[in-house]
Design a protein around this motif. Structure first.
Motif, mmCIF file in Angstrom:
data_model
loop_
_atom_site.group_PDB
_atom_site.id
_atom_site.type_symbol
_atom_site.label_atom_id
_atom_site.label_comp_id
_atom_site.label_asym_id
_atom_site.label_seq_id
_atom_site.Cartn_x
_atom_site.Cartn_y
_atom_site.Cartn_z
ATOM 1 N N VAL A 85 113.472 41.632 -60.541
ATOM 2 C CA VAL A 85 113.859 41.000 -59.285
ATOM 3 C C VAL A 85 115.322 41.318 -58.978
ATOM 4 N N PRO A 86 115.632 41.779 -57.777
ATOM 5 C CA PRO A 86 117.034 42.029 -57.428
ATOM 6 C C PRO A 86 117.863 40.746 -57.525
ATOM 7 N N GLU A 87 119.068 40.871 -58.029
ATOM 8 C CA GLU A 87 119.921 39.691 -58.186
ATOM 9 C C GLU A 87 120.191 39.002 -56.859
ATOM 10 N N SER A 88 120.158 39.779 -55.769
ATOM 11 C CA SER A 88 120.421 39.192 -54.455
ATOM 12 C C SER A 88 119.320 38.226 -54.018
ATOM 13 N N SER A 89 118.149 38.273 -54.686
ATOM 14 C CA SER A 89 117.036 37.392 -54.322
ATOM 15 C C SER A 89 117.081 36.063 -55.050
ATOM 16 N N VAL A 90 118.044 35.896 -55.957
ATOM 17 C CA VAL A 90 118.077 34.707 -56.806
ATOM 18 C C VAL A 90 119.379 33.938 -56.600
ATOM 19 N N ALA A 91 119.242 32.643 -56.347
ATOM 20 C CA ALA A 91 120.408 31.760 -56.338
ATOM 21 C C ALA A 91 120.522 31.163 -57.736
ATOM 22 N N GLN A 311 109.444 42.500 -58.738
ATOM 23 C CA GLN A 311 109.372 43.156 -57.433
ATOM 24 C C GLN A 311 108.328 44.258 -57.515
ATOM 25 N N ARG A 312 107.360 44.220 -56.597
ATOM 26 C CA ARG A 312 106.311 45.236 -56.581
ATOM 27 C C ARG A 312 106.865 46.525 -55.981
ATOM 28 N N GLY A 313 106.998 47.548 -56.813
ATOM 29 C CA GLY A 313 107.527 48.817 -56.328
ATOM 30 C C GLY A 313 109.005 48.688 -55.982
ATOM 31 N N ILE A 334 116.008 44.554 -72.166
ATOM 32 C CA ILE A 334 117.287 43.874 -71.952
ATOM 33 C C ILE A 334 118.078 44.561 -70.849
ATOM 34 N N ASN A 335 118.699 43.748 -69.993
ATOM 35 C CA ASN A 335 119.647 44.249 -69.007
ATOM 36 C C ASN A 335 120.967 44.519 -69.725
ATOM 37 N N GLN A 336 121.354 45.779 -69.789
ATOM 38 C CA GLN A 336 122.534 46.152 -70.578
ATOM 39 C C GLN A 336 123.832 45.597 -69.994
ATOM 40 N N THR A 337 123.824 45.277 -68.708
ATOM 41 C CA THR A 337 125.040 44.730 -68.079
ATOM 42 C C THR A 337 125.227 43.263 -68.418
ATOM 43 N N THR A 338 124.135 42.502 -68.346
ATOM 44 C CA THR A 338 124.238 41.053 -68.555
ATOM 45 C C THR A 338 123.878 40.628 -69.974
ATOM 46 N N GLY A 339 123.145 41.490 -70.690
ATOM 47 C CA GLY A 339 122.697 41.112 -72.024
ATOM 48 C C GLY A 339 121.501 40.184 -72.016
ATOM 49 N N ARG A 340 120.934 39.942 -70.836
ATOM 50 C CA ARG A 340 119.778 39.049 -70.719
ATOM 51 C C ARG A 340 118.504 39.861 -70.520
ATOM 52 N N LEU A 341 117.371 39.209 -70.652
ATOM 53 C CA LEU A 341 116.098 39.860 -70.402
ATOM 54 C C LEU A 341 116.050 40.369 -68.962
ATOM 55 N N ARG A 342 115.511 41.564 -68.774
ATOM 56 C CA ARG A 342 115.408 42.103 -67.408
ATOM 57 C C ARG A 342 114.365 41.326 -66.610
ATOM 58 N N TYR A 343 113.296 40.928 -67.280
ATOM 59 C CA TYR A 343 112.233 40.155 -66.615
ATOM 60 C C TYR A 343 112.313 38.727 -67.147
ATOM 61 N N CYS A 344 113.180 37.940 -66.527
ATOM 62 C CA CYS A 344 113.522 36.636 -67.112
ATOM 63 C C CYS A 344 113.196 35.444 -66.235
ATOM 64 N N TRP A 345 112.772 35.672 -64.966
ATOM 65 C CA TRP A 345 112.636 34.540 -64.052
ATOM 66 C C TRP A 345 111.222 33.963 -64.103
ATOM 67 N N SER A 346 111.082 32.880 -64.853
ATOM 68 C CA SER A 346 109.771 32.273 -65.098
ATOM 69 C C SER A 346 109.292 31.490 -63.884
ATOM 70 N N SER A 403 109.537 37.616 -46.846
ATOM 71 C CA SER A 403 110.851 37.288 -47.415
ATOM 72 C C SER A 403 110.689 36.127 -48.388
ATOM 73 N N THR A 404 111.148 36.328 -49.614
ATOM 74 C CA THR A 404 111.034 35.317 -50.670
ATOM 75 C C THR A 404 112.373 35.160 -51.364
ATOM 76 N N ALA A 405 112.744 33.931 -51.643
ATOM 77 C CA ALA A 405 113.983 33.651 -52.367
ATOM 78 C C ALA A 405 113.658 32.832 -53.617
ATOM 79 N N LEU A 406 114.407 33.082 -54.677
ATOM 80 C CA LEU A 406 114.231 32.335 -55.925
ATOM 81 C C LEU A 406 115.450 31.457 -56.166
ATOM 82 N N PHE A 407 115.201 30.268 -56.677
ATOM 83 C CA PHE A 407 116.235 29.254 -56.840
ATOM 84 C C PHE A 407 116.211 28.807 -58.296
ATOM 85 N N GLU A 408 117.213 29.234 -59.068
ATOM 86 C CA GLU A 408 117.227 28.885 -60.485
ATOM 87 C C GLU A 408 117.531 27.405 -60.689
ATOM 88 N N VAL A 409 116.779 26.780 -61.583
ATOM 89 C CA VAL A 409 117.057 25.397 -61.986
ATOM 90 C C VAL A 409 117.145 25.354 -63.501
#
Length: 492
Positions: A85-91, A311-313, A334-346, A403-409
């Motif tokens: 998921v692009p970082e711009s899609s996640v708050a 993100q599909r495609g 792993i995302n080498q920039t952040t050190g976190r899982l690349r597919y992390c948004w549950s 258009s879809t937005a993700l909101f981290e909690v």
């Protein structure tokens, strides 16, 4: 038991049908390759023949044939290429400022005060894995108050209504948030009686609408109906994504429109910490101007059994991939920039939609008719038979959203599922209860209160009634300088 059901459900005169099945109905079944449903006709008693005819007549054969064909055809197809998921899609929590949160909170309360929010609850499941045959929402996790999941959620709605009223220039006019509760054939009657016997937990009866999700025939791997008995087609609920077809077929989307609703908050019943009708999430949704949004939490560890947003495609829509569909490399990448899982948004089944989008997507889902196929052992006249249940999932709609937005909690603040009986390693009543008590204890301390306890504090805490506070606000007057003994409930 089956004989009793037949007798109770057969008002038609015995012997209505003769030695042969009704010819027109038999021909229709042959058109769709389902004539096997009448295979044991000669062995049926007259009242059983009546039951079977009515059972077949209740099935929309053209629709079911389309669903079965489209779903079988899609099985085993190419796996879509997915991207993180692009970082711009996640708050993210880290990116939100206090000013953002305050703005979203006030904007959400304003929309609620104007009657623009409805809430849809997915409550079709039974508490079988919890050791109960009652609907999950009737379950008590052992809080000091003894409240059920339904009561906790109803009181959160009451609290938001009060906060919305206080935010307006006419605080005496309390808005109503209409609550649409999806049951199943197995939970509907019990759920209704539970609410009636408890006087809707303080809500007005006319602001609660119960509706049942649909069922679909269970089929063999080649698409034939499985017969549960010689005179009854085996059926199963159509999944939590059946909410969309049910809202459409029962004209509840029209009902929402007539009430002035613009936005729909949708969630599952078994999350003890769910913030029903969350003003902050609603305000964020309105601010972003998207069609769909979801609250997400970070995966706790790579092998956690949760679906994740992808993100599909390249540049495609956001959607959810189930953990069973992820290979080992995708799970651990792993995302080498952040050190976190690349597919992390549950995905944790906390969604927001515009009414306009739901009206569009229900038509698209019905037109495409692609359901998930679940390999199951189906009760049948031959014992338990290998077969398929046809289901849609609540997250299927995200693929259709422009258009879809993700909101981290934070998991410890908003996600404490109750799925397994105590003794399991995760998602139990005990684990959910402790998460709620610890969260509310932090609220009390932050508001200037003190706690005493006779057992280690990490094993207990205090419960704050939703009638006192929705998310930790407005507790100073109740808590400052006071000492509370855990475990206990703080209520008005």
């Amino acid at each position: 038991m089956a004989e009793l059901v037949v007798a109770a459900a057969a008002p038609a005169p015995a012997g209505r049908w003769g030695a042969a099945p009704p010819q027109e109905l038999l021909e229709r079944l042959k058109d769709y390759g389902q004539e096997g449903a009448f295979a044991l006709w000669d062995e049926l008693a007259p009242e059983e023949r009546d039951f079977l005819v009515r059972d077949i007549q209740s099935i929309d054969l053209a629709r079911i044939d389309r669903i079965v064909r489209c779903s079988l055809r899609s099985q085993g197809g190419p796996v879509p290429v997915v991207q993180p998921v692009p970082e711009s899609s996640v708050a993210t929590v880290d990116d939100r400022s206090p000013e953002d949160k305050e703005r979203w909170w006030r904007r959400g309360l304003k929309a609620i005060a104007e009657g623009k929010l409805a809430v849809v609850l997915l409550a079709g499941g039974q508490g079988t894995r919890l050791g109960s045959s009652d609907p999950k929402g009737c379950f008590s996790i052992g809080l000091p108050s003894g409240k059920s999941l339904f009561q906790l959620q109803a009181e959160r709605i009451l609290c938001v209504q009060k906060l919305a009223a206080q935010s307006t220039d006419a605080p005496g006019n309390t808005p109503q948030i209409h609550w649409y509760i999806m049951t199943s054939p197995f939970t509907d009657e019990t759920t209704r009686k539970f609410f009636e016997s408890r006087r809707y937990f303080g809500l007005e009866p006319d602001q609660v609408t119960f509706f049942q999700q649909g069922t679909l025939p269970c089929v063999s791997p080649d698409g034939r109906f499985i017969m549960e008995t010689p005179y009854k087609v085996a059926r199963a609920p159509d999944g939590n994504g059946g909410v969309y077809a049910a809202l459409k077929s029962k004209r509840l989307l029209d009902d929402m429109s007539a009430r002035g609703v613009k936005y729909i908050d949708c969630y599952g019943v078994d999350n003890v910490l769910v913030r029903v009708a969350d003003p902050t999430f609603l305000g964020y949704f309105i601010d972003k101007g998207v069609s769909a949004a979801a609250k997400v939490v970070r995966k706790a560890y790579p092998q956690e059994k949760v679906g994740v947003f992808v993100q599909r495609g390249r540049g495609g829509p956001l959607s959810v991939v189930e953990y069973s569909e992820m290979d080992a490399s995708m799970t651990t990448e792993i995302n080498q920039t952040t050190g976190r899982l690349r597919y992390c948004w549950s995905n944790v089944c906390l969604h927001m939609f515009s009414l306009e989008f739901l009206n569009q997507v229900t038509n698209s889902l019905e037109k495409d008719s692609v359901y998930h196929l679940a390999d199951k052992k189906i009760p049948s006249i031959h014992g338990y038979t290998a077969g398929l249940k046809l289901e849609q999932f609540i997250f299927d709609v995200f693929t259709y959203s422009p258009s879809t937005a993700l909101f981290e909690v934070m998991r410890e603040e908003e996600f404490a599922p109750v799925k397994n009986a105590n003794g399991a390693t995760y998602d139990t009543p005990d684990s959910a209860r402790l998460m709620l008590l610890r969260l509310h204890s932090r609220w009390v301390v932050a508001a200037g209160g003190f706690l005493t306890h006779s057992v280690p504090l990490y094993m207990t805490g205090v419960e704050v009634s939703p009638m006192c506070s929705y998310a930790g606000e407005n507790l100073e007057a109740i808590c400052r300088g006071r000492t509370f003994h855990a475990p206990s409930e703080i209520s008005l």
